[in-house]
Design a protein around this motif. Structure first.
Motif, short mmCIF file in Angstrom:
data_model
loop_
_atom_site.label_atom_id
_atom_site.label_comp_id
_atom_site.label_asym_id
_atom_site.label_seq_id
_atom_site.Cartn_x
_atom_site.Cartn_y
_atom_site.Cartn_z
N GLN A 121 0.83 -1.18 0.00
CA GLN A 121 0.00 0.00 0.00
C GLN A 121 0.87 1.24 0.00
OE1 GLN A 121 -3.23 0.10 -0.44
NE2 GLN A 121 -3.40 -2.13 -0.43
N VAL A 122 0.27 2.34 -0.42
CA VAL A 122 0.97 3.63 -0.46
C VAL A 122 0.16 4.64 0.36
CG1 VAL A 122 1.68 5.55 -1.92
CG2 VAL A 122 2.00 3.19 -2.71
N GLN A 123 0.85 5.42 1.14
CA GLN A 123 0.22 6.49 1.92
C GLN A 123 0.89 7.81 1.65
OE1 GLN A 123 0.24 5.18 6.10
NE2 GLN A 123 -1.98 5.30 6.03
N LEU A 124 0.07 8.87 1.55
CA LEU A 124 0.58 10.23 1.49
C LEU A 124 0.04 10.96 2.71
CD1 LEU A 124 1.05 9.38 -1.50
CD2 LEU A 124 0.43 11.70 -2.15
N VAL A 125 0.94 11.46 3.53
CA VAL A 125 0.55 12.12 4.78
C VAL A 125 1.00 13.57 4.74
CG1 VAL A 125 0.76 12.13 7.28
CG2 VAL A 125 0.70 9.96 6.05
N GLU A 126 0.02 14.46 4.85
CA GLU A 126 0.28 15.89 4.80
C GLU A 126 0.37 16.47 6.21
OE1 GLU A 126 -2.74 15.95 1.03
OE2 GLU A 126 -3.24 15.70 3.14
N SER A 127 1.07 17.58 6.31
CA SER A 127 1.15 18.31 7.57
C SER A 127 1.46 19.77 7.27
CB SER A 127 2.23 17.72 8.48
OG SER A 127 3.50 17.80 7.86
N GLY A 128 1.21 20.62 8.27
CA GLY A 128 1.60 22.02 8.14
C GLY A 128 0.47 23.01 7.94
N GLY A 129 -0.75 22.54 7.81
CA GLY A 129 -1.86 23.47 7.65
C GLY A 129 -2.17 24.19 8.95
N GLY A 130 -3.10 25.15 8.86
CA GLY A 130 -3.49 25.88 10.06
C GLY A 130 -4.09 27.22 9.74
N LEU A 131 -4.17 28.05 10.77
CA LEU A 131 -4.74 29.39 10.66
C LEU A 131 -3.61 30.41 10.59
CD1 LEU A 131 -7.12 31.43 10.85
CD2 LEU A 131 -6.89 31.26 13.34
N VAL A 132 -3.68 31.32 9.65
CA VAL A 132 -2.66 32.35 9.49
C VAL A 132 -3.33 33.65 9.08
CG1 VAL A 132 -2.22 31.77 7.07
CG2 VAL A 132 -0.42 32.86 8.42
N GLN A 133 -2.73 34.76 9.46
CA GLN A 133 -3.28 36.07 9.09
C GLN A 133 -2.92 36.41 7.65
OE1 GLN A 133 -1.86 38.92 11.99
NE2 GLN A 133 -3.51 38.41 13.41
N PRO A 134 -3.72 37.25 7.01
CA PRO A 134 -3.37 37.70 5.65
C PRO A 134 -1.96 38.29 5.63
CG PRO A 134 -5.60 38.34 6.19
CD PRO A 134 -5.03 37.78 7.45
N GLY A 135 -1.22 37.92 4.60
CA GLY A 135 0.17 38.35 4.48
C GLY A 135 1.16 37.41 5.12
N GLY A 136 0.66 36.44 5.85
CA GLY A 136 1.53 35.49 6.53
C GLY A 136 1.97 34.35 5.64
N SER A 137 2.69 33.41 6.25
CA SER A 137 3.27 32.28 5.52
C SER A 137 2.95 30.97 6.21
CB SER A 137 4.79 32.43 5.43
OG SER A 137 5.15 33.60 4.72
N LEU A 138 2.91 29.92 5.42
CA LEU A 138 2.78 28.56 5.91
C LEU A 138 3.61 27.65 5.01
CD1 LEU A 138 -1.01 27.96 6.74
CD2 LEU A 138 0.88 27.97 8.37
N ARG A 139 4.05 26.56 5.57
CA ARG A 139 4.77 25.56 4.79
C ARG A 139 4.08 24.21 4.97
NH1 ARG A 139 10.47 22.49 5.49
NH2 ARG A 139 11.15 22.43 3.31
N LEU A 140 3.62 23.65 3.88
CA LEU A 140 3.00 22.33 3.89
C LEU A 140 4.03 21.27 3.51
CD1 LEU A 140 -0.37 23.07 2.06
CD2 LEU A 140 0.19 23.34 4.48
N SER A 141 3.89 20.10 4.11
CA SER A 141 4.73 18.95 3.77
C SER A 141 3.85 17.75 3.45
CB SER A 141 5.66 18.60 4.94
OG SER A 141 6.50 19.66 5.26
N CYS A 142 4.37 16.89 2.59
CA CYS A 142 3.64 15.67 2.25
C CYS A 142 4.67 14.57 2.02
CB CYS A 142 2.81 15.87 1.00
SG CYS A 142 2.06 14.36 0.36
#
Length: 121
Positions: free
Chosen positions: A1-22
C-alpha cells in the motif's frame, strides 16, 4: 500500500506564511510528478503547484510568485511554501503523487487526506 501524509496546515493572518509537507511511504519504486491541489466548498479541486522528478515546476497565475513547490526525492517528500497568503487561499490542500509501485509500471495517482489552510484576521 501507499500512503501520502500531509502536515503544516493551520490558521494564518493575511500576508503570513505557511509551509506544507507531504511524505509518501509504502511500496514505492519511483515517483514521477508530485503536486498540490486545493478545494473549497462548491468548487472543483484546482491545481496549485506541480513539480516533476527532475525539479521542473509549474503554477497557476493565482499563486505564481507567492507559492514555491520543492521536493526531496530521497525522502519521497514534497513541500509547498506559501507566502503573502490571502483570504482567497483558504481551502483544503491535497497532496498528489504519480508513482510507480514496480519497475514495470503502470503508474498510479495517489492522494493525501487533505490539510486545512485558513487565512483570516
Amino acid at each position: 500500500q501507499v500512503q501520502l501524509v500531509e502536515s503544516g496546515g493551520g490558521l494564518v493572518q493575511p500576508g503570513g506564511s505557511l509551509r506544507l509537507s507531504c511524505a509518501a511511504s509504502g511500496s514505492i519504486f519511483s515517483i514521477n510528478a508530485m503536486g498540490w491541489y486545493r478545494e473549497t466548498p462548491g468548487n472543483e479541486r484546482e491545481l496549485v503547484a506541480v513539480i516533476t522528478s527532475g525539479g521542473s515546476s509549474n503554477y497557476p497565475d493565482s499563486v505564481k510568485g507567492r507559492f514555491t513547490i520543492s521536493r526531496d526525492n530521497a525522502k519521497n517528500t514534497v513541500y509547498l511554501q506559501m507566502n503573502s497568503l490571502k483570504p482567497e487561499d483558504t481551502a483544503i490542500y491535497y497532496c498528489n503523487a504519480d508513482l510507480l509501485r514496480t519497475a514495470w509500471g503502470p503508474s498510479y495517482s495517489y492522494w493525501g487526506q487533505g490539510t486545512q489552510v485558513t487565512v483570516s484576521s
